[in-house]
Design a protein around this motif. Sequence first.
Motif, PDB file in Angstrom:
ATOM      1  N   LEU A 152       0.831  -1.214   0.000  1.00  0.00           N
ATOM      2  CA  LEU A 152       0.000   0.000   0.000  1.00  0.00           C
ATOM      3  C   LEU A 152       0.860   1.257   0.000  1.00  0.00           C
ATOM      4  O   LEU A 152       0.518   2.245  -0.655  1.00  0.00           O
ATOM      5  N   GLY A 173      -8.075   8.591  -0.476  1.00  0.00           N
ATOM      6  CA  GLY A 173      -8.711   7.340  -0.055  1.00  0.00           C
ATOM      7  C   GLY A 173      -7.683   6.289   0.333  1.00  0.00           C
ATOM      8  O   GLY A 173      -7.845   5.575   1.331  1.00  0.00           O
ATOM      9  N   LEU A 174      -6.602   6.201  -0.459  1.00  0.00           N
ATOM     10  CA  LEU A 174      -5.552   5.237  -0.129  1.00  0.00           C
ATOM     11  C   LEU A 174      -4.836   5.619   1.168  1.00  0.00           C
ATOM     12  O   LEU A 174      -4.454   4.742   1.946  1.00  0.00           O
ATOM     13  N   GLN A 178      -6.180   7.140   3.664  1.00  0.00           N
ATOM     14  CA  GLN A 178      -7.081   6.749   4.744  1.00  0.00           C
ATOM     15  C   GLN A 178      -7.052   5.228   4.936  1.00  0.00           C
ATOM     16  O   GLN A 178      -7.033   4.739   6.077  1.00  0.00           O
ATOM     17  N   LYS A 179      -7.054   4.512   3.825  1.00  0.00           N
ATOM     18  CA  LYS A 179      -6.998   3.054   3.900  1.00  0.00           C
ATOM     19  C   LYS A 179      -5.692   2.596   4.549  1.00  0.00           C
ATOM     20  O   LYS A 179      -5.687   1.709   5.410  1.00  0.00           O
ATOM     21  N   HIS A 211      -5.813   3.395   8.183  1.00  0.00           N
ATOM     22  CA  HIS A 211      -6.676   2.416   8.854  1.00  0.00           C
ATOM     23  C   HIS A 211      -5.943   1.075   9.011  1.00  0.00           C
ATOM     24  O   HIS A 211      -5.976   0.458  10.086  1.00  0.00           O
ATOM     25  N   GLN A 212      -5.262   0.647   7.939  1.00  0.00           N
ATOM     26  CA  GLN A 212      -4.540  -0.621   8.028  1.00  0.00           C
ATOM     27  C   GLN A 212      -3.377  -0.532   9.004  1.00  0.00           C
ATOM     28  O   GLN A 212      -3.080  -1.498   9.705  1.00  0.00           O
TER      29      GLN A 212
END
Length: 132
Positions: A39, A62-63, A65-66, A69-70
């Motif tokens: 990522l 978005g990435l 945030q992803k 989150h990850q």
Amino acid sequence: QAKEQELDQKYKAFQTNLQDELETLKRAKSDLLQQVDQLTTELEGLRGANQESSGLRDTVSGLEQKLQHQLEEFQKEKQTMSDELEGLQTQLDEMEDINTRLEAAAEQSSNQRDEVQAQVSGLEEREADLLQ
């Protein structure tokens, strides 16, 4: 003796299970780290493309945030694994203590048996002497 063997078997099974759990946790950690690396690589590539296209900015966000989150999930999982590992280590230490005590008890029991056998032999000799 049978109880000692049973406990020894349980101890060995526990150790095997512990090693299996540790390997599973290590693989999960490795998988999570690979996902984070992938990522991160994707995010870096998208940041470069973001300079050329304003439409990619939403994707990058978005990435991010992803990824965030990850990363948070990874930190939680890491803490969970650490806690589990600590608990398993405590259990292993307890099992080793129990095993040590069992070995000492078995040795004491064996010594007592030898003493009783010696006493019985002595009584049998006295009985034989008295019967003559």
